[in-house]
Design a protein around this motif. Structure first.
Motif, PDB file in Angstrom:
ATOM      1  N   TRP A   1      47.800  37.773  30.438  1.00 36.06           N
ATOM      2  CA  TRP A   1      47.982  39.089  31.051  1.00 36.06           C
ATOM      3  C   TRP A   1      46.834  40.022  30.678  1.00 36.06           C
ATOM      4  O   TRP A   1      46.306  40.743  31.526  1.00 36.06           O
ATOM      5  N   LEU A   2      46.416  39.985  29.411  1.00 36.06           N
ATOM      6  CA  LEU A   2      45.289  40.816  28.983  1.00 36.06           C
ATOM      7  C   LEU A   2      44.015  40.442  29.740  1.00 36.06           C
ATOM      8  O   LEU A   2      43.252  41.313  30.158  1.00 36.06           O
ATOM      9  N   ALA A   3      43.774  39.145  29.903  1.00 37.18           N
ATOM     10  CA  ALA A   3      42.602  38.700  30.661  1.00 37.18           C
ATOM     11  C   ALA A   3      42.701  39.186  32.104  1.00 37.18           C
ATOM     12  O   ALA A   3      41.708  39.652  32.682  1.00 37.18           O
ATOM     13  N   ASN A   4      43.890  39.100  32.685  1.00 35.64           N
ATOM     14  CA  ASN A   4      44.096  39.595  34.055  1.00 35.64           C
ATOM     15  C   ASN A   4      43.852  41.104  34.135  1.00 35.64           C
ATOM     16  O   ASN A   4      43.340  41.605  35.141  1.00 35.64           O
ATOM     17  N   GLN A   5      44.224  41.823  33.083  1.00 37.87           N
ATOM     18  CA  GLN A   5      43.991  43.267  33.056  1.00 37.87           C
ATOM     19  C   GLN A   5      42.500  43.580  33.042  1.00 37.87           C
ATOM     20  O   GLN A   5      42.055  44.532  33.678  1.00 37.87           O
ATOM     21  N   LEU A   6      41.719  42.777  32.315  1.00 41.15           N
ATOM     22  CA  LEU A   6      40.276  43.008  32.271  1.00 41.15           C
ATOM     23  C   LEU A   6      39.658  42.940  33.656  1.00 41.15           C
ATOM     24  O   LEU A   6      38.759  43.719  33.975  1.00 41.15           O
TER      25      LEU A   6
ATOM     26  N   THR B   1      22.977  34.655  22.982  1.00 43.10           N
ATOM     27  CA  THR B   1      24.126  34.404  22.106  1.00 43.10           C
ATOM     28  C   THR B   1      24.568  35.708  21.437  1.00 43.10           C
ATOM     29  O   THR B   1      25.764  35.977  21.313  1.00 43.10           O
ATOM     30  N   ARG B   2      23.609  36.523  21.024  1.00 43.92           N
ATOM     31  CA  ARG B   2      23.952  37.828  20.453  1.00 43.92           C
ATOM     32  C   ARG B   2      24.665  38.683  21.499  1.00 43.92           C
ATOM     33  O   ARG B   2      25.688  39.305  21.226  1.00 43.92           O
ATOM     34  N   GLN B   3      24.127  38.677  22.725  1.00 48.82           N
ATOM     35  CA  GLN B   3      24.766  39.421  23.815  1.00 48.82           C
ATOM     36  C   GLN B   3      26.174  38.899  24.071  1.00 48.82           C
ATOM     37  O   GLN B   3      27.088  39.679  24.355  1.00 48.82           O
ATOM     38  N   ARG B   4      26.327  37.596  23.975  1.00 46.93           N
ATOM     39  CA  ARG B   4      27.637  36.966  24.183  1.00 46.93           C
ATOM     40  C   ARG B   4      28.650  37.550  23.211  1.00 46.93           C
ATOM     41  O   ARG B   4      29.743  37.959  23.612  1.00 46.93           O
ATOM     42  N   HIS B   5      28.305  37.570  21.921  1.00 47.60           N
ATOM     43  CA  HIS B   5      29.241  38.076  20.913  1.00 47.60           C
ATOM     44  C   HIS B   5      29.560  39.549  21.147  1.00 47.60           C
ATOM     45  O   HIS B   5      30.722  39.954  21.038  1.00 47.60           O
ATOM     46  N   ASP B   6      28.540  40.322  21.489  1.00 51.68           N
ATOM     47  CA  ASP B   6      28.758  41.757  21.740  1.00 51.68           C
ATOM     48  C   ASP B   6      29.654  41.978  22.957  1.00 51.68           C
ATOM     49  O   ASP B   6      30.562  42.811  22.923  1.00 51.68           O
ATOM     50  N   LEU B   7      29.394  41.246  24.032  1.00 52.04           N
ATOM     51  CA  LEU B   7      30.166  41.433  25.263  1.00 52.04           C
ATOM     52  C   LEU B   7      31.616  40.982  25.092  1.00 52.04           C
ATOM     53  O   LEU B   7      32.537  41.679  25.527  1.00 52.04           O
ATOM     54  N   VAL B   8      31.831  39.862  24.435  1.00 56.18           N
ATOM     55  CA  VAL B   8      33.198  39.395  24.200  1.00 56.18           C
ATOM     56  C   VAL B   8      33.941  40.407  23.325  1.00 56.18           C
ATOM     57  O   VAL B   8      35.091  40.766  23.610  1.00 56.18           O
ATOM     58  N   ALA B   9      33.280  40.902  22.274  1.00 56.73           N
ATOM     59  CA  ALA B   9      33.917  41.903  21.406  1.00 56.73           C
ATOM     60  C   ALA B   9      34.259  43.166  22.202  1.00 56.73           C
ATOM     61  O   ALA B   9      35.337  43.744  22.025  1.00 56.73           O
ATOM     62  N   HIS B  10      33.355  43.579  23.084  1.00 63.90           N
ATOM     63  CA  HIS B  10      33.606  44.761  23.916  1.00 63.90           C
ATOM     64  C   HIS B  10      34.820  44.543  24.830  1.00 63.90           C
ATOM     65  O   HIS B  10      35.699  45.404  24.932  1.00 63.90           O
ATOM     66  N   LEU B  11      34.863  43.377  25.498  1.00 63.28           N
ATOM     67  CA  LEU B  11      35.976  43.107  26.413  1.00 63.28           C
ATOM     68  C   LEU B  11      37.306  42.995  25.673  1.00 63.28           C
ATOM     69  O   LEU B  11      38.343  43.456  26.164  1.00 63.28           O
ATOM     70  N   VAL B  12      37.284  42.414  24.494  1.00 62.15           N
ATOM     71  CA  VAL B  12      38.513  42.340  23.692  1.00 62.15           C
ATOM     72  C   VAL B  12      38.964  43.752  23.325  1.00 62.15           C
ATOM     73  O   VAL B  12      40.163  44.062  23.395  1.00 62.15           O
ATOM     74  N   GLN B  13      38.029  44.622  22.983  1.00 65.11           N
ATOM     75  CA  GLN B  13      38.381  46.001  22.653  1.00 65.11           C
ATOM     76  C   GLN B  13      38.957  46.726  23.869  1.00 65.11           C
ATOM     77  O   GLN B  13      39.926  47.477  23.754  1.00 65.11           O
ATOM     78  N   VAL B  14      38.375  46.514  25.045  1.00 64.06           N
ATOM     79  CA  VAL B  14      38.905  47.124  26.270  1.00 64.06           C
ATOM     80  C   VAL B  14      40.346  46.656  26.494  1.00 64.06           C
ATOM     81  O   VAL B  14      41.230  47.459  26.807  1.00 64.06           O
ATOM     82  N   ALA B  15      40.581  45.357  26.329  1.00 67.17           N
ATOM     83  CA  ALA B  15      41.929  44.808  26.521  1.00 67.17           C
ATOM     84  C   ALA B  15      42.895  45.373  25.490  1.00 67.17           C
ATOM     85  O   ALA B  15      44.039  45.709  25.826  1.00 67.17           O
ATOM     86  N   ARG B  16      42.449  45.483  24.257  1.00 66.86           N
ATOM     87  CA  ARG B  16      43.315  46.042  23.206  1.00 66.86           C
ATOM     88  C   ARG B  16      43.688  47.485  23.519  1.00 66.86           C
ATOM     89  O   ARG B  16      44.852  47.874  23.358  1.00 66.86           O
TER      90      ARG B  16
ATOM     91  N   GLY C   1      49.435  41.738  37.893  1.00 67.38           N
ATOM     92  CA  GLY C   1      48.924  42.970  37.310  1.00 67.38           C
ATOM     93  C   GLY C   1      49.879  43.675  36.364  1.00 67.38           C
ATOM     94  O   GLY C   1      49.500  44.057  35.266  1.00 67.38           O
ATOM     95  N   PRO C   2      51.143  43.881  36.763  1.00 69.28           N
ATOM     96  CA  PRO C   2      52.072  44.622  35.897  1.00 69.28           C
ATOM     97  C   PRO C   2      52.399  43.879  34.595  1.00 69.28           C
ATOM     98  O   PRO C   2      52.078  42.714  34.425  1.00 69.28           O
ATOM     99  N   GLN C   3      53.061  44.589  33.714  1.00 68.72           N
ATOM    100  CA  GLN C   3      53.483  44.021  32.431  1.00 68.72           C
ATOM    101  C   GLN C   3      54.239  42.698  32.644  1.00 68.72           C
ATOM    102  O   GLN C   3      55.001  42.573  33.608  1.00 68.72           O
ATOM    103  N   PRO C   4      54.050  41.735  31.747  1.00 66.07           N
ATOM    104  CA  PRO C   4      54.748  40.452  31.899  1.00 66.07           C
ATOM    105  C   PRO C   4      56.276  40.574  31.978  1.00 66.07           C
ATOM    106  O   PRO C   4      56.932  39.770  32.636  1.00 66.07           O
TER     107      PRO C   4
END
Length: 190
Positions: free
Chosen positions: A51-56, A90-105, A12-15
């Motif tokens: 680490w970002l994936a683990n944070q999600l 597939t549209r939902q896929r792109h939206d959800l992945v973009a959302h999760l990447v934004q959350v991680a960022r 969980g913590p920073q690498p």
């Protein structure tokens, strides 16, 4: 001490804090189980994308759950002929992945600057979890050490490296000589 829970928390913590936390955990476990302590000491530090994936998993478990559920639905549509449903998923896929990447960022924004390559690897990890149930399970564990990537159907060797394939010569089928003459003669009779 619940070693399994401690291992989950370790990722969980920073690498940058991983090595110290890992060694502290190994020391605490080592007092009762030397073999487990040695195994813990061998654990690898996470990459930033992992680490970002683990944070999600920690900050947006519902989003990760939605991603893995969407992956199951997508796999089902590829077995059916429902192309309209496949396009919608597939549209939902792109939206959800973009959302999760934004959350991680946004999770990482206060602590570090993310490179384009790191974001790409995170995206590949999320896509791998969509496509492959085993990758989805790894993502849900929250204990990734490396980013994941789905490479499709391929041949790998025992070290998971692409297997070098020798070009195959096409097999030449020869007909028996006597039959060829009979067939040729039949077409020339007229």
């Amino acid at each position: 001490m619940d070693t399994d829970a401690a291992l989950v928390e370790l990722y969980g913590p920073q690498p940058e804090h991983f090595i110290a936390a890992r060694d502290e955990l190994a020391k605490a476990v080592g007092e009762g189980d030397g073999h487990a302590a040695a195994t813990i000491r061998m654990l690898r530090k996470t990459t930033i994308a992992a680490w970002l994936a683990n944070q999600l998993v920690r900050v947006d478990p519902d989003g990760v759950h939605a991603l893995t559920e969407l992956g199951e639905q997508l796999r089902e549509t590829y077995l059916s002929t429902d192309s309209a449903r496949r396009r919608e998923l597939t549209r939902q896929r792109h939206d959800l992945v973009a959302h999760l990447v934004q959350v991680a960022r946004s999770r990482a924004a206060s602590d570090r600057r993310l490179t384009g390559q790191t974001v790409e690897r995170l995206t590949e990890t999320l896509d791998a979890a969509l496509v492959d149930p085993a990758a989805a399970q790894l993502l849900r564990s929250g204990q990734l050490t490396n980013a994941l990537r789905h490479v499709g159907f391929g041949v790998v060797d025992e070290n998971n490296n692409p297997a070098p394939l020798a070009p195959a010569r096409p097999r030449v089928v020869h007909r028996p000589q006597s039959r060829r003459k009979t067939t040729t003669a039949r077409y020339h009779r007229g």
